[in-house]
Design a protein around this motif. Structure first.
Motif, PDB file in Angstrom:
ATOM      1  N   ASP A 407       0.829  -1.209   0.000  1.00 36.28           N
ATOM      2  CA  ASP A 407       0.000   0.000   0.000  1.00 36.28           C
ATOM      3  C   ASP A 407       0.860   1.254   0.000  1.00 36.28           C
ATOM      4  O   ASP A 407       0.633   2.189  -0.773  1.00 36.28           O
ATOM      5  CB  ASP A 407      -0.899   0.030   1.244  1.00 36.28           C
ATOM      6  CG  ASP A 407      -1.828  -1.158   1.329  1.00 36.28           C
ATOM      7  OD1 ASP A 407      -1.613  -2.133   0.598  1.00 36.28           O
ATOM      8  OD2 ASP A 407      -2.766  -1.110   2.139  1.00 36.28           O
ATOM      9  N   CYS A 408       1.835   1.276   0.894  1.00 36.26           N
ATOM     10  CA  CYS A 408       2.687   2.453   1.058  1.00 36.26           C
ATOM     11  C   CYS A 408       3.492   2.739  -0.199  1.00 36.26           C
ATOM     12  O   CYS A 408       3.572   3.878  -0.663  1.00 36.26           O
ATOM     13  CB  CYS A 408       3.610   2.238   2.257  1.00 36.26           C
ATOM     14  SG  CYS A 408       4.831   3.532   2.512  1.00 36.26           S
ATOM     15  N   GLU A 409       4.099   1.708  -0.763  1.00 36.11           N
ATOM     16  CA  GLU A 409       4.899   1.875  -1.974  1.00 36.11           C
ATOM     17  C   GLU A 409       4.029   2.353  -3.135  1.00 36.11           C
ATOM     18  O   GLU A 409       4.416   3.244  -3.893  1.00 36.11           O
ATOM     19  CB  GLU A 409       5.571   0.546  -2.336  1.00 36.11           C
ATOM     20  CG  GLU A 409       6.776   0.208  -1.494  1.00 36.11           C
ATOM     21  CD  GLU A 409       7.982   1.036  -1.892  1.00 36.11           C
ATOM     22  OE1 GLU A 409       8.453   0.916  -3.029  1.00 36.11           O
ATOM     23  OE2 GLU A 409       8.436   1.823  -1.051  1.00 36.11           O
ATOM     24  N   THR A 410       2.855   1.751  -3.283  1.00 30.97           N
ATOM     25  CA  THR A 410       1.964   2.132  -4.377  1.00 30.97           C
ATOM     26  C   THR A 410       1.500   3.576  -4.215  1.00 30.97           C
ATOM     27  O   THR A 410       1.459   4.340  -5.186  1.00 30.97           O
ATOM     28  CB  THR A 410       0.752   1.190  -4.431  1.00 30.97           C
ATOM     29  OG1 THR A 410       1.205  -0.158  -4.574  1.00 30.97           O
ATOM     30  CG2 THR A 410      -0.152   1.531  -5.605  1.00 30.97           C
ATOM     31  N   THR A 411       1.158   3.963  -2.987  1.00 26.70           N
ATOM     32  CA  THR A 411       0.743   5.346  -2.739  1.00 26.70           C
ATOM     33  C   THR A 411       1.849   6.325  -3.106  1.00 26.70           C
ATOM     34  O   THR A 411       1.598   7.368  -3.726  1.00 26.70           O
ATOM     35  CB  THR A 411       0.353   5.527  -1.261  1.00 26.70           C
ATOM     36  OG1 THR A 411      -0.838   4.783  -0.985  1.00 26.70           O
ATOM     37  CG2 THR A 411       0.101   6.991  -0.930  1.00 26.70           C
ATOM     38  N   SER A 412       3.087   6.005  -2.746  1.00 24.02           N
ATOM     39  CA  SER A 412       4.199   6.917  -3.046  1.00 24.02           C
ATOM     40  C   SER A 412       4.397   7.067  -4.552  1.00 24.02           C
ATOM     41  O   SER A 412       4.629   8.173  -5.053  1.00 24.02           O
ATOM     42  CB  SER A 412       5.485   6.417  -2.384  1.00 24.02           C
ATOM     43  OG  SER A 412       5.966   5.236  -2.988  1.00 24.02           O
ATOM     44  N   LEU A 413       4.294   5.968  -5.289  1.00 24.71           N
ATOM     45  CA  LEU A 413       4.452   6.032  -6.742  1.00 24.71           C
ATOM     46  C   LEU A 413       3.330   6.847  -7.384  1.00 24.71           C
ATOM     47  O   LEU A 413       3.562   7.630  -8.311  1.00 24.71           O
ATOM     48  CB  LEU A 413       4.482   4.619  -7.326  1.00 24.71           C
ATOM     49  CG  LEU A 413       5.716   3.775  -6.969  1.00 24.71           C
ATOM     50  CD1 LEU A 413       5.539   2.341  -7.447  1.00 24.71           C
ATOM     51  CD2 LEU A 413       6.976   4.382  -7.574  1.00 24.71           C
ATOM     52  N   ILE A 414       2.111   6.664  -6.886  1.00 24.10           N
ATOM     53  CA  ILE A 414       0.974   7.422  -7.413  1.00 24.10           C
ATOM     54  C   ILE A 414       1.154   8.910  -7.143  1.00 24.10           C
ATOM     55  O   ILE A 414       0.906   9.757  -8.013  1.00 24.10           O
ATOM     56  CB  ILE A 414      -0.339   6.911  -6.783  1.00 24.10           C
ATOM     57  CG1 ILE A 414      -0.666   5.511  -7.307  1.00 24.10           C
ATOM     58  CG2 ILE A 414      -1.492   7.867  -7.080  1.00 24.10           C
ATOM     59  CD1 ILE A 414      -1.813   4.840  -6.585  1.00 24.10           C
ATOM     60  N   LEU A 415       1.599   9.248  -5.939  1.00 19.15           N
ATOM     61  CA  LEU A 415       1.797  10.650  -5.566  1.00 19.15           C
ATOM     62  C   LEU A 415       2.849  11.303  -6.464  1.00 19.15           C
ATOM     63  O   LEU A 415       2.669  12.432  -6.944  1.00 19.15           O
ATOM     64  CB  LEU A 415       2.222  10.717  -4.099  1.00 19.15           C
ATOM     65  CG  LEU A 415       2.092  12.056  -3.374  1.00 19.15           C
ATOM     66  CD1 LEU A 415       0.644  12.507  -3.306  1.00 19.15           C
ATOM     67  CD2 LEU A 415       2.670  11.955  -1.964  1.00 19.15           C
ATOM     68  N   ILE A 416       3.935  10.596  -6.712  1.00 20.39           N
ATOM     69  CA  ILE A 416       5.023  11.138  -7.535  1.00 20.39           C
ATOM     70  C   ILE A 416       4.581  11.320  -8.980  1.00 20.39           C
ATOM     71  O   ILE A 416       4.802  12.382  -9.586  1.00 20.39           O
ATOM     72  CB  ILE A 416       6.252  10.212  -7.460  1.00 20.39           C
ATOM     73  CG1 ILE A 416       6.858  10.258  -6.059  1.00 20.39           C
ATOM     74  CG2 ILE A 416       7.297  10.611  -8.504  1.00 20.39           C
ATOM     75  CD1 ILE A 416       7.849   9.143  -5.791  1.00 20.39           C
TER      76      ILE A 416
END
Length: 463
Positions: A407-416
């Motif tokens: 979840d955390c990794e996916t959220t960071s990629l989406i944000l970037i």
């Protein structure tokens, strides 16, 4: 805005999500080979130094170019100064701090800074849309919330599905099926935020769609007529065995960002809203019993404001550890780092040219998720003056959304990727500013292709 000191400032850079954003942003800018300047913000300089040092050691990189900014979160002047220094503010701070988020929204509007926020709290989203949408439009800045794992894949996926019916036909309803796997098995010992957040939201806006449109240029009677003009399967809202997925599907509370996107699409393009239903997929009986009992317990907690706040702030305590994914995120982040470091070491030793296909070691992960969207609609336009069809939906399209990160990794990629999209493609975004949802804001940009390249795959299964 082109003369700003930084391209991105990460707000909340000392948390788990903030560290993921920093690490993935550094990697992204290395691949982009384009000079961009970044900084992280916190209230304690020692913690900021520790966060950057931790990421630098994990990545085996020199991160001296990452600036550290100490800000007083209670001081309006400090927040204004912060926003004036960057083009895009990536807000990865505690999603429960609504008061601080509103202060940041006001500061971003005043200093003409775009803000992307991971929070999908419906109360906060409606607050800033009601109070600041017109001001954001006038300032030419975008304030986009729900930029996270829970909302963006499914929000953009539903709109992607809708596009497959246009221009001749029309999408009527979508059923979503979410499953999480670990070591090639569906795995649910811990409920993640994809399931829990909509439950917490549903008690606040149980009739979100009709309530939210009361102040918009759309009549509730029209919504009701469109939604009920034809029905989906009679057992869509009940526990049932799904033969196509070879598993059980459990209806869960619907993510409210979908309804908000429908509101924007109607107001801007007069696209009728769709029916949307969300399900959780489980394959084992013991998992099924556990999930059903957990959902009953969580739903009862969501009825009261004080218990909702406690559940949001202390999920481990109120669910005996079953609701926390923090440990899983740390393990996934560590494994991802180990895989990337191993891949980099192998690449540096070989003389062969790099392959465009990721190596198994770099792409493997112990966990993954998938979202299956089943859309029903019509393959031709309506011949009725009121836009209604005289026959039931006659076309079905399926879309799968797959990811192999936490979840955390996916959220960071989406944000970037959302931040890069705003910097490079803002001319393709609507209204030239405003408080919008991800699907509506990014419809005519390359966001889906960007996410696809980063491992969040959108695929049409069959018609």
């Amino acid at each position: 805005m082109s003369e700003r000191e930084f391209d991105f400032i990460i707000f909340g850079g000392t948390g788990i999500t903030g560290k993921c954003v920093l690490r993935n942003l550094v990697k992204e800018l290395e691949l982009e080979k384009r000079p961009r300047w970044i900084a992280i913000v916190g209230s304690n300089k020692t913690q900021l130094k520790m966060a950057v040092t931790e990421i630098a050691i994990q990545m085996d990189r020199n991160l001296n170019d990452v600036d550290l900014i100490v800000a007083d979160f209670n001081d309006e002047a400090s927040l204004l100064s912060l926003c004036a220094r960057t083009k895009v503010l990536l807000n990865a701070y505690d999603p429960c701090n609504t008061l601080l988020r509103e202060k940041l929204a006001k500061a971003c509007i005043e200093k003409r800074t775009h803000m992307l926020d991971i929070s999908d709290d419906p109360e906060f989203i409606e607050l800033i849309q009601f109070k600041y949408h017109e001001a954001a439009k006038a300032s030419g800045v975008y304030l986009i919330c729900s930029v996270n794992f829970n909302c963006v894949p499914i929000d953009i996926g539903v709109d992607y599905l809708k596009q497959q019916f246009l221009p001749a036909g029309r999408l009527h309803s979508v059923e979503s099926y979410f499953s999480f796997t670990r070591n090639n098995h569906r795995y649910h010992p811990q409920l993640n935020s994809f399931v829990v957040n909509p439950i917490l939201q549903s008690s606040y806006l149980n009739n979100s769609m009709l309530t939210y449109h009361n102040n918009a240029d759309i009549k509730p009677s029209q919504l009701s007529q469109w939604i009920t003009s034809s029905t989906s399967s009679t057992d869509a809202n009940s526990l049932r065995s799904n033969k196509e997925l070879s598993a059980w599907s459990i209806p869960i509370a619907t993510n409210k960002v979908i309804w908000k996107s429908q509101k924007w699409f109607y107001e801007a393009y007069r696209e009728p809203p769709i029916r949307f239903e969300q399900h959780l997929v489980v394959s084992q009986w013991h998992q099924l019993i556990f999930i059903v009992l957990s959902l009953i317990y969580l739903t009862s907690l969501s009825w009261f404001s004080f218990s909702r706040k406690l559940l949001s702030n202390y999920p481990d305590l109120l669910t005996f550890g079953f609701l926390s994914n923090s440990n899983n995120d740390r393990k996934e982040v560590k494994q991802s780092l180990d895989n990337n470091n191993n891949s980099s070491s192998l690449t540096s030793l070989t003389t062969s040219p790099p392959s465009s296909t990721p190596s198994p070691s770099s792409s493997s992960s112990s966990s993954s998720f998938s979202i299956h969207l089943v859309g029903q609609g019509w393959d031709s336009p309506s011949d009725s003056s009121d836009g209604q069809y005289k026959f039931p939906p006659n076309k079905t399209i399926r879309v799968s959304i797959n990811g192999s990160k936490s979840d955390c990794e996916t959220t960071s990629l989406i944000l970037i990727q959302s931040g890069l999209t705003i910097l490079e493609e803002s001319s393709s975004m609507p209204y030239k500013g405003g408080c919008l949802t991800p699907a509506f804001a990014f419809r005519y940009t390359s966001i889906r292709d960007r996410l696809h390249q980063k491992g969040l795959q959108f695929k049409i299964l069959h018609h």
